[in-house]
Design a protein around this motif. Structure first.
Motif, PDB file in Angstrom:
ATOM      1  N   SER A   9      83.890  40.633   5.258  1.00 34.64           N
ATOM      2  CA  SER A   9      84.153  39.588   6.254  1.00 34.64           C
ATOM      3  C   SER A   9      82.875  38.846   6.631  1.00 34.64           C
ATOM      4  O   SER A   9      82.904  37.627   6.836  1.00 34.64           O
ATOM      5  CB  SER A   9      84.804  40.188   7.499  1.00 34.64           C
ATOM      6  OG  SER A   9      83.892  40.990   8.205  1.00 34.64           O
ATOM      7  N   VAL A  10      81.754  39.531   6.678  1.00 33.39           N
ATOM      8  CA  VAL A  10      80.482  38.877   6.989  1.00 33.39           C
ATOM      9  C   VAL A  10      80.115  37.889   5.887  1.00 33.39           C
ATOM     10  O   VAL A  10      79.719  36.751   6.149  1.00 33.39           O
ATOM     11  CB  VAL A  10      79.367  39.920   7.191  1.00 33.39           C
ATOM     12  CG1 VAL A  10      77.999  39.279   7.193  1.00 33.39           C
ATOM     13  CG2 VAL A  10      79.599  40.694   8.476  1.00 33.39           C
ATOM     14  N   HIS A  11      80.265  38.307   4.636  1.00 33.54           N
ATOM     15  CA  HIS A  11      79.943  37.417   3.516  1.00 33.54           C
ATOM     16  C   HIS A  11      80.914  36.235   3.437  1.00 33.54           C
ATOM     17  O   HIS A  11      80.510  35.111   3.113  1.00 33.54           O
ATOM     18  CB  HIS A  11      79.931  38.189   2.201  1.00 33.54           C
ATOM     19  CG  HIS A  11      78.747  39.094   2.064  1.00 33.54           C
ATOM     20  ND1 HIS A  11      77.459  38.636   1.964  1.00 33.54           N
ATOM     21  CD2 HIS A  11      78.668  40.443   2.032  1.00 33.54           C
ATOM     22  CE1 HIS A  11      76.631  39.651   1.860  1.00 33.54           C
ATOM     23  NE2 HIS A  11      77.338  40.771   1.908  1.00 33.54           N
ATOM     24  N   THR A  12      82.178  36.473   3.738  1.00 25.74           N
ATOM     25  CA  THR A  12      83.162  35.390   3.737  1.00 25.74           C
ATOM     26  C   THR A  12      82.827  34.367   4.811  1.00 25.74           C
ATOM     27  O   THR A  12      82.861  33.157   4.565  1.00 25.74           O
ATOM     28  CB  THR A  12      84.575  35.949   3.955  1.00 25.74           C
ATOM     29  OG1 THR A  12      84.854  36.910   2.941  1.00 25.74           O
ATOM     30  CG2 THR A  12      85.615  34.858   3.923  1.00 25.74           C
ATOM     31  N   ARG A  13      82.477  34.854   5.985  1.00 27.29           N
ATOM     32  CA  ARG A  13      82.118  33.940   7.082  1.00 27.29           C
ATOM     33  C   ARG A  13      80.878  33.135   6.720  1.00 27.29           C
ATOM     34  O   ARG A  13      80.825  31.923   6.952  1.00 27.29           O
ATOM     35  CB  ARG A  13      81.872  34.730   8.356  1.00 27.29           C
ATOM     36  CG  ARG A  13      81.507  33.835   9.523  1.00 27.29           C
ATOM     37  CD  ARG A  13      81.175  34.659  10.765  1.00 27.29           C
ATOM     38  NE  ARG A  13      80.897  33.834  11.894  1.00 27.29           N
ATOM     39  CZ  ARG A  13      79.718  33.267  12.142  1.00 27.29           C
ATOM     40  NH1 ARG A  13      78.720  33.440  11.317  1.00 27.29           N
ATOM     41  NH2 ARG A  13      79.543  32.532  13.209  1.00 27.29           N
ATOM     42  N   ALA A  14      79.879  33.779   6.133  1.00 29.03           N
ATOM     43  CA  ALA A  14      78.664  33.064   5.744  1.00 29.03           C
ATOM     44  C   ALA A  14      78.969  31.994   4.692  1.00 29.03           C
ATOM     45  O   ALA A  14      78.452  30.871   4.766  1.00 29.03           O
ATOM     46  CB  ALA A  14      77.629  34.048   5.217  1.00 29.03           C
ATOM     47  N   PHE A  15      79.821  32.321   3.739  1.00 27.57           N
ATOM     48  CA  PHE A  15      80.194  31.350   2.709  1.00 27.57           C
ATOM     49  C   PHE A  15      80.907  30.158   3.323  1.00 27.57           C
ATOM     50  O   PHE A  15      80.598  29.004   3.017  1.00 27.57           O
ATOM     51  CB  PHE A  15      81.092  32.017   1.651  1.00 27.57           C
ATOM     52  CG  PHE A  15      81.639  31.046   0.652  1.00 27.57           C
ATOM     53  CD1 PHE A  15      80.862  30.593  -0.400  1.00 27.57           C
ATOM     54  CD2 PHE A  15      82.936  30.566   0.776  1.00 27.57           C
ATOM     55  CE1 PHE A  15      81.366  29.685  -1.312  1.00 27.57           C
ATOM     56  CE2 PHE A  15      83.461  29.659  -0.134  1.00 27.57           C
ATOM     57  CZ  PHE A  15      82.660  29.219  -1.185  1.00 27.57           C
ATOM     58  N   LEU A  16      81.872  30.428   4.204  1.00 32.23           N
ATOM     59  CA  LEU A  16      82.644  29.352   4.815  1.00 32.23           C
ATOM     60  C   LEU A  16      81.774  28.463   5.698  1.00 32.23           C
ATOM     61  O   LEU A  16      81.919  27.243   5.704  1.00 32.23           O
ATOM     62  CB  LEU A  16      83.813  29.915   5.618  1.00 32.23           C
ATOM     63  CG  LEU A  16      84.916  30.579   4.790  1.00 32.23           C
ATOM     64  CD1 LEU A  16      85.945  31.214   5.703  1.00 32.23           C
ATOM     65  CD2 LEU A  16      85.568  29.590   3.852  1.00 32.23           C
ATOM     66  N   ARG A  17      80.852  29.050   6.443  1.00 33.72           N
ATOM     67  CA  ARG A  17      79.978  28.249   7.305  1.00 33.72           C
ATOM     68  C   ARG A  17      79.012  27.407   6.495  1.00 33.72           C
ATOM     69  O   ARG A  17      78.591  26.342   6.926  1.00 33.72           O
ATOM     70  CB  ARG A  17      79.203  29.140   8.261  1.00 33.72           C
ATOM     71  CG  ARG A  17      80.087  29.686   9.356  1.00 33.72           C
ATOM     72  CD  ARG A  17      79.297  30.289  10.467  1.00 33.72           C
ATOM     73  NE  ARG A  17      78.483  29.354  11.169  1.00 33.72           N
ATOM     74  CZ  ARG A  17      78.893  28.607  12.197  1.00 33.72           C
ATOM     75  NH1 ARG A  17      80.139  28.696  12.592  1.00 33.72           N
ATOM     76  NH2 ARG A  17      78.090  27.788  12.798  1.00 33.72           N
TER      77      ARG A  17
END
Length: 113
Positions: A9-17
């Motif tokens: 979830s941390v990596h997904t959030r970083a990618f999306l941002r």
């Protein structure tokens, strides 16, 4: 298992941002220079709302069901942009009040007695 989900979830959030256009725009608006662009950015909600409407019409006419995900994405981006307008105005007011107070403090300290 929970640690792996957390990391994902941390990596997904970083990618999306980092790569999604509305997130890039909202990050730019949250800067001191960008706060004045919050209200004009609200106008970008209209094309997202139009795209959601078109996709909904297509779905009603028999288009594939995966377009529902696109409708949700468009509506989510619409809400983000509409909310950011008033929020940016409030942040801008807060920043300008703090700047004015800092200027008053600096002038108050330089006055001769």
């Amino acid at each position: 298992m929970i640690r792996q989900l957390w990391i994902l979830s941390v990596h997904t959030r970083a990618f999306l941002r980092r790569y999604m256009p509305t997130n890039i725009l909202l990050d730019a608006i949250r800067t001191r220079r960008g706060l004045k662009w919050g209200i004009p950015a609200m106008l970008l909600a209209a094309p997202y709302l139009l795209a959601a409407s078109v996709c909904t019409t297509l779905i009603a006419d028999g288009a594939p069901g995966w377009l529902n995900l696109l409708v949700l994405l468009c509506l989510w981006n619409t809400m983000k942009l509409i909310v950011m307008g008033p929020v940016s105005v409030l942040h801008l007011l807060r920043v300008r009040i703090r700047e004015a107070a800092a200027i008053r403090r600096s002038f108050a300290g330089t006055r001769p007695a």
